[in-house]
Design a protein around this motif. Structure first.
Motif, short mmCIF file in Angstrom:
data_model
loop_
_atom_site.label_atom_id
_atom_site.label_comp_id
_atom_site.label_asym_id
_atom_site.label_seq_id
_atom_site.Cartn_x
_atom_site.Cartn_y
_atom_site.Cartn_z
N GLY A 77 3.70 -6.14 103.84
CA GLY A 77 3.93 -7.33 103.04
C GLY A 77 2.73 -8.25 103.02
O GLY A 77 1.72 -8.02 103.69
N ALA A 78 2.87 -9.34 102.24
CA ALA A 78 1.77 -10.28 102.09
C ALA A 78 1.88 -11.48 103.00
O ALA A 78 0.86 -12.11 103.33
CB ALA A 78 1.72 -10.77 100.63
N PHE A 196 9.46 -2.15 101.46
CA PHE A 196 8.59 -2.51 100.35
C PHE A 196 8.11 -1.28 99.60
O PHE A 196 7.85 -1.33 98.39
CB PHE A 196 7.39 -3.33 100.84
CG PHE A 196 7.74 -4.68 101.37
CD1 PHE A 196 8.80 -5.42 100.85
CD2 PHE A 196 7.01 -5.24 102.42
CE1 PHE A 196 9.12 -6.68 101.35
CE2 PHE A 196 7.32 -6.49 102.92
CZ PHE A 196 8.39 -7.21 102.39
N GLU A 197 7.99 -0.17 100.30
CA GLU A 197 7.55 1.07 99.65
C GLU A 197 8.60 1.61 98.70
O GLU A 197 8.31 2.48 97.86
CB GLU A 197 7.21 2.11 100.71
CG GLU A 197 6.03 1.72 101.59
CD GLU A 197 5.76 2.73 102.71
OE1 GLU A 197 6.50 3.74 102.79
OE2 GLU A 197 4.83 2.50 103.50
N ALA A 201 11.74 -6.69 97.70
CA ALA A 201 10.91 -7.89 97.53
C ALA A 201 10.81 -8.69 98.81
O ALA A 201 9.81 -9.37 99.04
CB ALA A 201 11.48 -8.76 96.42
N SER A 225 7.05 -9.50 100.15
CA SER A 225 6.24 -8.34 99.75
C SER A 225 4.94 -8.75 99.09
O SER A 225 3.94 -8.03 99.14
CB SER A 225 7.03 -7.45 98.78
OG SER A 225 7.20 -8.10 97.52
N GLY A 226 4.95 -9.91 98.40
CA GLY A 226 3.78 -10.30 97.63
C GLY A 226 3.62 -9.52 96.36
O GLY A 226 2.56 -9.56 95.73
N ALA A 227 4.69 -8.81 95.93
CA ALA A 227 4.59 -7.98 94.74
C ALA A 227 5.62 -8.33 93.67
O ALA A 227 5.58 -7.78 92.58
CB ALA A 227 4.76 -6.50 95.13
N PHE A 228 6.55 -9.24 93.98
CA PHE A 228 7.61 -9.57 93.02
C PHE A 228 7.14 -10.71 92.10
O PHE A 228 6.40 -11.60 92.52
CB PHE A 228 8.87 -10.00 93.77
CG PHE A 228 10.10 -10.10 92.91
CD1 PHE A 228 10.85 -8.97 92.63
CD2 PHE A 228 10.50 -11.32 92.38
CE1 PHE A 228 11.97 -9.05 91.83
CE2 PHE A 228 11.62 -11.41 91.58
CZ PHE A 228 12.37 -10.28 91.30
N ASP A 229 7.59 -10.68 90.85
CA ASP A 229 7.23 -11.72 89.88
C ASP A 229 8.21 -12.88 90.00
O ASP A 229 9.33 -12.83 89.49
CB ASP A 229 7.26 -11.15 88.46
CG ASP A 229 6.89 -12.20 87.41
OD1 ASP A 229 6.43 -13.29 87.80
OD2 ASP A 229 7.05 -11.90 86.21
N SER A 255 2.25 -14.22 93.16
CA SER A 255 3.29 -13.34 93.72
C SER A 255 3.63 -13.70 95.17
O SER A 255 4.60 -13.17 95.72
CB SER A 255 2.83 -11.88 93.66
OG SER A 255 1.62 -11.71 94.37
#
Length: 431
Positions: A77-78, A196-197, A201, A225-229, A255
């Motif tokens: 994650g972020a 996350f893989e 989120a 995760s740092g990947a969700f909008d 994100s």
């Protein structure tokens, strides 16, 4: 952590800082409520969130930050935030997503403490929860999403019966609907499963369990995760402008907006502070996570093999011992399915009482993820507030005993369990 290091290396080094004064290699305990401001203007900048320097330990302590970054790194994650307990992590994660009148979808297989919070305090605060069977198909999940749905919530491995959620399926539902998938990954840990893989989120942990590993501290973590909008219309508190013309969280952090909001609003305002002394101990636990999980998994498999063959045991619950789950377990948990083993004893509650009271090595207590093997009769403790028909609907039979398999020698664990089973009734009690 840069450099492409492996999990075993990152669990020791990720997020680490070297103390600037003394050069301590082990992350120090920063036992301080606050931090000295450089000057008047520095205070303005810190409290406006425009400075990287910290202002207060309620939500920003250096020791805690190292532990949070390490957990985020291991999950892929972020960002991550530590809070006072696993329950606090669940509450904080959902408060950062939803408000009164909003709707949250969950699987029907949740830890009872989570179910109590869902039915109790969160419901009283106006959140509506809807449960779907953990094995519901993709179209059923998609059809259940409403305009007010703010999260899909699941446990990677459910406690206490070991049902495994198909996170890849739920991740597809999240991608199709724009609703974030929130996963409690406590039982699996990031060593065995990384949600996350599969499209999650947000990931939640009770760090009191395997991450800490020694049963010494209570804590929780929420990982972004740092990947969700987060600019979607479902989350106006993240994409709407802030007071006094400040940019929105989505504008400022992109994100990573969820993690920033969680830390600077939810945790700051609610104050579920994680003690830095606990973070220090947590870091020591994380450093050996991979080694411990390998042993936990191996010991659990030995316990499953021994108890499945015992005449006093009617059924063993563990993901590796469930043919119906074999396909999803193989995809989600290729390196092992954790170390919670639940057994149904043929003699019902009386057999469970006799079994537990005869244990000598295994401790009778409520906890999981300890280096020590622990056991408890969930029907009279964790699930004791439920009516009998409610317990049975959840699979909590009168003779069910949950075992959290520890790190002792496998032969010794099995020997203690077998001596405690000796002479128990071999027939189910009359209804």
């Amino acid at each position: 952590m840069s450099g492409g290091w492996g999990f075993e290396t990152r669990q020791i080094h990720a997020g680490a800082i070297v103390d600037g004064e003394a050069g301590a290699r082990v992350t120090p305990i920063y036992q301080s409520a606050g931090y000295v401001l450089d000057d008047f203007d520095d205070g303005v900048e810190r409290f406006a969130g425009r400075s990287a320097k910290r202002a207060y330990s309620r939500n920003d302590n250096p020791t805690n930050v190292v532990a949070a970054r390490r957990i985020a790194d291991l999950e892929g994650g972020a960002d991550a935030v530590l809070v006072a307990s696993g329950q606090a992590a669940i509450a904080a994660a959902l408060h950062a997503l939803a408000q009164a009148g909003d709707h949250i979808l969950t699987t029907d297989r949740l830890y009872e403490g989570t179910r109590e919070m869902v039915r109790g305090s969160l419901a009283r605060q106006g959140l509506e929860f809807e449960q779907l069977p953990i094995d519901a198909d993709e179209e059923r999940w998609v059809a259940a999403v409403r305009p007010t749905t703010r999260a899909i919530y699941a446990e990677s491995i459910a406690n206490p019966l070991g049902e495994v959620a198909d996170l890849a399926l739920l991740g597809r539902v999240s991608a199709r609907t724009g609703v974030p998938l929130v996963v409690d990954n406590t039982v699996a840990t990031p060593y065995l499963c990384r949600p996350f893989e599969h499209g999650a989120a947000v990931v939640i942990h009770s760090t009191s369990k395997w991450l800490g590993g020694h049963g010494s501290v209570i804590g929780g973590a929420v990982v972004d995760s740092g990947a969700f909008d987060w600019s979607a219309e479902r989350f106006p508190h993240l994409h709407a402008p802030r007071p006094h013309g400040a940019p929105s969280f989505a504008e400022r952090f992109g994100s990573a907006a969820y993690g920033a909001y969680l830390r600077s609003v939810v945790v700051l305002e609610h104050g579920p502070t994680f003690p830095p002394t606990s973070a220090f101990l947590l870091l020591h636990g994380i450093e050996t996570l991979s080694l411990r999980m390998e042993r936990h998994v191996a010991n659990a498999r030995a316990v499953v093999a021994a108890l499945a063959a015992h005449p006093a045991v009617a059924r063993v619950h563990h993901p590796d011992h469930d043919d119906a789950q074999a396909e999803v377990v193989g995809r989600m948990l290729p390196d092992g399915a954790g170390s919670v083993v639940s057994v149904e004893l043929r003699g019902g509650r009386a057999a469970a009482r006799a079994f537990l009271d005869r244990l000598r090595l295994v401790s009778q207590m409520t906890h999981i993820g300890d280096v020590r093997t622990l056991a408890i009769h969930t029907g009279s403790t964790i699930h004791g507030k439920l009516a009998e028909e409610e317990r049975l609907a959840l699979g909590i039979t009168p003779g069910l005993v949950r075992i959290s398999v520890g790190l002792e020698r496998a032969d010794d664990i099995v020997a203690d369990l077998e001596q405690a089973l000796e002479g128990l009734a071999l027939e189910e009690p009359a209804p």
